[in-house]
Design an enzyme around this catalytic site. Structure first.
Site, PDB file in Angstrom:
ATOM      1  CD  GLU A 119      -2.891  -1.164   0.159  1.00 19.27           C
ATOM      2  OE1 GLU A 119      -3.136  -0.076  -0.414  1.00 19.27           O
ATOM      3  OE2 GLU A 119      -3.439  -2.230  -0.166  1.00 19.27           O
ATOM      4  CB  CYS A 142      -1.180   7.431   1.427  1.00 18.39           C
ATOM      5  SG  CYS A 142      -2.633   6.483   1.913  1.00 18.39           S
TER       6      CYS A 142
END
Length: 516
Positions: free
Chosen positions: A210, A244
């Protein structure tokens, strides 16, 4: 044997004992984990406040609330997810039992990130527990207080042999990566992601990465700019831009740039007051290295709003002097002051593609605006870069939204909002290309951390039907094989029973010929 080796060996021994497999045990562990979030909320919030200056309400909203929801969903659905999954058959296997059986992978390594340290570390752990695995948890050493709290609290609530916590910095992580795992789940940046993948390849260990990237945000001039900019400002400046999936930059036509700037400024003031550095909901940059990196990105761009920074103030804290980790004996350093690293929510105008701020993921409170001629140029610009973790478009025109979706690629796609897809357990969350591989949340976490084992159980009867596959091979047998294999058995219950009777008759005839 190193401490890391010992903990991995202990986790594997615990897994091999079989105690993580029963659904009742998995649910018991998950309920205990949920209890941790309610009983130890103050300790969790205090640590995150020291690390990121986040309020207790903010901690619950962005960290533990989603984890509680994830646990509730899994407790409700686990029996269904873990059950054998029937699949479509062809005529050859009509009388067989054919299904997918999810089974645990084994021992999973979970390496968390510092920006949302509980959410992005514990959510994969929830999936690992639900799938019946053991898991070694490595919280980020950058959030030193949170890592220590995690190390202290998790063993009090969940099986400390099945789910050990390893704290420390780069040496400890490197030692973990030398061990053999059955899956590695990493959240962080693409540079470290490549190191993780290289280490995993030595053991042929599958990985979930991720990562991140520069998530674009296109604003169409037809949309309600006031609402659009409020949602963008929230998505960008939450956690001081250290998210993010934050909108990394804005693409819009020059004719609306000034209005966009004014609306973003208005939203900043509404969210964080006229003096954001005093606002408890704004947060701070995690450490000096990131603070200086973000300031460097400002150098060749024009500031339209914000830009003020404060590196001089300090307040009382503990265990801070060593921001990138602590000793193997877990003796955190003794320091009484911490720099308050704050950079005001900042908007940059007329940014060029070659500007420093456009060369890497910002991961901070800078919002560059790149003027473009329209949708075609926006799509072309986005497609020239790496595939982002998220892509945002704001428009009242469905055709614009559909074109942006269909002519680009990204981990997630949102129209007229930011970030909220992370909260939806029925959507897969993950990247593509440089922004990551694999996905999780809800059932996707369970499947990602399970082996989906293909199973077929056949009875030792009706052998005549199998004659077509045995040598000697003839054109006639091939004809029968084509019929039985290429026809799928998409029939109702009555149809299946009738076809089974026909197959039994055919098998009897074939068997008689075969016996002659």
């Amino acid at each position: 044997m190193s401490r890391e080796q010992q903990l991995v060996a202990q986790a594997r021994k615990a897994f091999e004992s079989g105690r993580s497999r029963p659904l009742e045990y998995r649910i018991y562990q998950l309920k205990n984990l949920k209890r941790l979030f309610t009983e130890r909320q103050k300790e969790i919030a205090d640590a995150i406040n020291k690390d990121l200056n986040r309020s207790e309400v903010g901690t619950q909203m962005f960290e533990t609330l989603g984890l509680e929801g994830e646990i509730n969903l899994i407790i409700r659905k686990l029996k269904e997810w873990a059950a054998p999954r029937p699949v479509e058959k062809n005529l050859m296997t009509l009388s067989d039992t054919v299904y997918i059986q999810p089974e645990p992978l084994g021992v999973v390594l979970i390496i968390g990130a510092w920006n949302y340290p509980w959410a992005v570390t514990i959510q994969p752990l929830i999936g690992a527990i639900a799938a019946g695995n053991a898991a070694v948890v490595k919280p980020s050493e950058v959030c030193v207080h949170t890592a220590k709290v995690m190390e202290n609290l998790l063993p009090l609530y969940i099986d400390k042999e099945l789910y050990p916590v390893v704290t420390g910095g780069v040496p400890e992580t490197q030692e973990l990566l030398r061990q053999r795992f059955d899956h590695i789940f990493y959240t962080g940046n693409s540079t470290v992601g490549k190191i993780i993948m290289e280490a995993a390849a030595k053991h042929l260990t599958p990985v979930t990465l991720e990562l991140g990237g520069k998530s674009p945000c296109y604003i169409d001039k037809t949309c309600d700019l006031s609402i659009a900019c409020r949602r963008i400002a929230w998505g960008k400046y939450t956690n001081c831009g250290q998210t993010c999936i934050a909108p990394d930059y804005i693409l819009c036509e020059p004719s609306i740039q000034d209005r966009v700037i004014e609306e973003v400024k208005k939203s900043i003031k509404g969210f964080y007051t006229a003096d954001p550095k005093t606002c408890p909901d704004y947060g701070r940059i995690i450490n000096q290295r990131h603070f200086k990196r973000i300031l460097t990105l400002l150098e060749d761009s024009t500031v339209a709003a914000g830009g003020e920074n404060d590196e001089s103030g300090c307040y009382i804290g503990k265990n801070i002097c060593q921001p990138f980790g602590f000793s193997r004996e877990n003796q955190a350093p003794s320091c009484s002051k911490l720099l308050v690293l704050r950079l005001a929510p900042t908007v940059l105008r007329d940014v060029k593609p070659e500007a420093k701020v456009m060369q890497e993921e910002i991961f901070g409170p800078l919002l560059p605006i790149l003027p473009i001629s329209g949708l075609d140029e926006a799509i072309k610009f986005i497609n020239k870069g790496e595939k982002p973790l998220a892509l945002y478009v704001f428009s009242s025109d469905e055709k614009v939204i559909n074109r942006m979706r269909d002519e680009t690629s990204s981990g997630g796609f949102l129209a007229n909002d930011c970030l909220v897809h992370f909260s939806i357990s029925s959507l897969p969350f993950g990247g593509v290309g440089n922004s990551g591989m694999g996905c999780y949340h809800g059932k996707f976490s369970f499947d990602q951390l399970s082996h989906l084992r293909g199973c077929l159980v056949k009875k030792l009867k009706m052998e005549g039907v199998n004659n077509m596959r045995y040598p000697p091979h003839t054109p006639k047998k091939l004809g029968w094989a084509r019929f039985f294999i290429l026809k799928t058995a998409d029939l109702g219950w009555v149809g299946r029973m009738m076809l089974l009777a026909v197959l039994a008759a055919v098998a009897a005839v074939v068997l008689q010929k075969y016996l002659r």
